[in-house]
Design a protein around this motif. Sequence first.
Motif, PDB file in Angstrom:
ATOM      1  N   LYS A   2      11.158   4.981   6.401  1.00 15.23           N
ATOM      2  CA  LYS A   2      10.965   3.629   5.891  1.00 15.23           C
ATOM      3  C   LYS A   2       9.674   3.644   5.075  1.00 15.23           C
ATOM      4  N   ILE A   3       9.799   3.403   3.767  1.00 16.56           N
ATOM      5  CA  ILE A   3       8.669   3.476   2.850  1.00 16.56           C
ATOM      6  C   ILE A   3       8.410   2.099   2.264  1.00 16.56           C
ATOM      7  N   LEU A   4       7.152   1.703   2.266  1.00 18.33           N
ATOM      8  CA  LEU A   4       6.767   0.384   1.761  1.00 18.33           C
ATOM      9  C   LEU A   4       5.863   0.559   0.538  1.00 18.33           C
ATOM     10  N   PHE A   5       6.101  -0.247  -0.482  1.00 23.36           N
ATOM     11  CA  PHE A   5       5.269  -0.289  -1.683  1.00 23.36           C
ATOM     12  C   PHE A   5       4.638  -1.667  -1.747  1.00 23.36           C
ATOM     13  N   SER A   6       3.329  -1.732  -1.939  1.00 21.33           N
ATOM     14  CA  SER A   6       2.614  -3.010  -2.008  1.00 21.33           C
ATOM     15  C   SER A   6       1.856  -3.083  -3.324  1.00 21.33           C
ATOM     16  N   ASP A   7       2.047  -4.188  -4.055  1.00 26.34           N
ATOM     17  CA  ASP A   7       1.437  -4.365  -5.372  1.00 26.34           C
ATOM     18  C   ASP A   7       1.112  -5.840  -5.551  1.00 26.34           C
ATOM     19  N   ASN A   8       0.378  -6.167  -6.616  1.00 26.78           N
ATOM     20  CA  ASN A   8       0.040  -7.567  -6.861  1.00 26.78           C
ATOM     21  C   ASN A   8       1.051  -8.251  -7.779  1.00 26.78           C
ATOM     22  N   SER A   9       2.131  -7.553  -8.151  1.00 28.65           N
ATOM     23  CA  SER A   9       3.142  -8.110  -9.042  1.00 28.65           C
ATOM     24  C   SER A   9       4.456  -7.363  -8.835  1.00 28.65           C
ATOM     25  N   GLU A  27      17.604   8.917  -2.112  1.00 28.65           N
ATOM     26  CA  GLU A  27      17.530   9.965  -1.078  1.00 28.65           C
ATOM     27  C   GLU A  27      17.874   9.420   0.303  1.00 28.65           C
ATOM     28  N   GLY A  28      18.134   8.120   0.394  1.00 25.07           N
ATOM     29  CA  GLY A  28      18.536   7.516   1.667  1.00 25.07           C
ATOM     30  C   GLY A  28      17.427   6.840   2.438  1.00 25.07           C
ATOM     31  N   HIS A  29      16.223   6.797   1.874  1.00 21.36           N
ATOM     32  CA  HIS A  29      15.116   6.139   2.551  1.00 21.36           C
ATOM     33  C   HIS A  29      15.258   4.624   2.435  1.00 21.36           C
ATOM     34  N   GLU A  30      14.775   3.924   3.436  1.00 24.99           N
ATOM     35  CA  GLU A  30      14.714   2.466   3.398  1.00 24.99           C
ATOM     36  C   GLU A  30      13.426   2.082   2.666  1.00 24.99           C
ATOM     37  N   VAL A  31      13.543   1.318   1.593  1.00 28.39           N
ATOM     38  CA  VAL A  31      12.401   0.977   0.756  1.00 28.39           C
ATOM     39  C   VAL A  31      12.163  -0.523   0.799  1.00 28.39           C
ATOM     40  N   THR A  32      10.919  -0.901   1.081  1.00 29.09           N
ATOM     41  CA  THR A  32      10.528  -2.307   1.109  1.00 29.09           C
ATOM     42  C   THR A  32       9.427  -2.528   0.087  1.00 29.09           C
ATOM     43  N   PRO A  81       6.625   0.425   8.662  1.00 28.66           N
ATOM     44  CA  PRO A  81       7.058   1.532   7.802  1.00 28.66           C
ATOM     45  C   PRO A  81       6.445   2.854   8.262  1.00 28.66           C
ATOM     46  N   ASP A  82       7.062   3.936   7.820  1.00 24.67           N
ATOM     47  CA  ASP A  82       6.525   5.265   8.103  1.00 24.67           C
ATOM     48  C   ASP A  82       5.397   5.615   7.155  1.00 24.67           C
ATOM     49  N   TYR A  83       5.434   5.023   5.942  1.00 20.82           N
ATOM     50  CA  TYR A  83       4.404   5.305   4.947  1.00 20.82           C
ATOM     51  C   TYR A  83       4.292   4.130   3.991  1.00 20.82           C
ATOM     52  N   ILE A  84       3.057   3.902   3.478  1.00 21.52           N
ATOM     53  CA  ILE A  84       2.815   2.804   2.542  1.00 21.52           C
ATOM     54  C   ILE A  84       2.090   3.331   1.308  1.00 21.52           C
ATOM     55  N   PHE A  85       2.551   2.876   0.145  1.00 22.57           N
ATOM     56  CA  PHE A  85       1.871   3.133  -1.123  1.00 22.57           C
ATOM     57  C   PHE A  85       1.289   1.809  -1.614  1.00 22.57           C
ATOM     58  N   ALA A  99      -3.130  -1.209   7.114  1.00 21.17           N
ATOM     59  CA  ALA A  99      -2.397   0.007   7.479  1.00 21.17           C
ATOM     60  C   ALA A  99      -3.174   0.799   8.531  1.00 21.17           C
ATOM     61  N   ARG A 100      -4.472   0.902   8.345  1.00 17.32           N
ATOM     62  CA  ARG A 100      -5.307   1.626   9.311  1.00 17.32           C
ATOM     63  C   ARG A 100      -5.285   0.946  10.680  1.00 17.32           C
ATOM     64  N   LEU A 101      -5.426  -0.389  10.680  1.00 19.31           N
ATOM     65  CA  LEU A 101      -5.402  -1.125  11.944  1.00 19.31           C
ATOM     66  C   LEU A 101      -4.107  -0.891  12.715  1.00 19.31           C
ATOM     67  N   LEU A 102      -3.011  -0.728  11.976  1.00 21.55           N
ATOM     68  CA  LEU A 102      -1.702  -0.553  12.602  1.00 21.55           C
ATOM     69  C   LEU A 102      -1.309   0.918  12.758  1.00 21.55           C
ATOM     70  N   GLY A 103      -2.188   1.829  12.322  1.00 24.40           N
ATOM     71  CA  GLY A 103      -1.907   3.253  12.472  1.00 24.40           C
ATOM     72  C   GLY A 103      -0.811   3.766  11.548  1.00 24.40           C
ATOM     73  N   ILE A 104      -0.666   3.155  10.381  1.00 28.31           N
ATOM     74  CA  ILE A 104       0.367   3.554   9.418  1.00 28.31           C
ATOM     75  C   ILE A 104      -0.294   4.367   8.307  1.00 28.31           C
ATOM     76  N   PRO A 105       0.149   5.578   8.059  1.00 28.70           N
ATOM     77  CA  PRO A 105      -0.445   6.369   6.972  1.00 28.70           C
ATOM     78  C   PRO A 105      -0.154   5.731   5.614  1.00 28.70           C
TER      79      PRO A 105
END
Length: 178
Positions: A2-9, A27-32, A81-85, A99-105
Amino acid sequence: MKILFSDNSLRDLLNFRGDVIHSYAAEGHEVTLVAPQTCKYEPEMSNIRHIPVAMERSGMNPLRELRYLWSLYKIYRKERPDYIFHYTIKPNIYGSIVARLLGIPSTAMIAGLGYVFNKGGVGSAVARRLYRFAMRFPEHVLVLNAYNRDVVVEKRIATPRQVILLPGGEGINLEHFN
């Protein structure tokens, strides 16, 4: 994954990182996607979702900034998520802290140094301090040129170990952006 992308737009996220997002989904990943609703979007694939978040791209009202941070905290905690960009200054700062508070890389992308590093004033000084604090947390800090890498390291925004220089850019589709 599960991969998350965070942006201002949302528009910019889809416009500039759409190929990467769709590649992960293919590739079959869940993307948020977590970003303000700045355009209409109907996901082309069932494993891509958008979660709108309220934020002011250039505002510096402390209460609104805390509200945005709290919104990210609730979203990240629920989504797990497993990872955040993270992209752009506010997601880089607040998202990396959450992300750090929640232990998410996570990884932060600094596409340009912008007003925070080029202007004086109290607002820019506060933003630089927040950047210095928050950039301790991502696994990687991506930059697009040697000048940005040098400034980020010299100003102790991130460590040389964290910083990854993408000398050819971040993978923008040159057929689309000719």
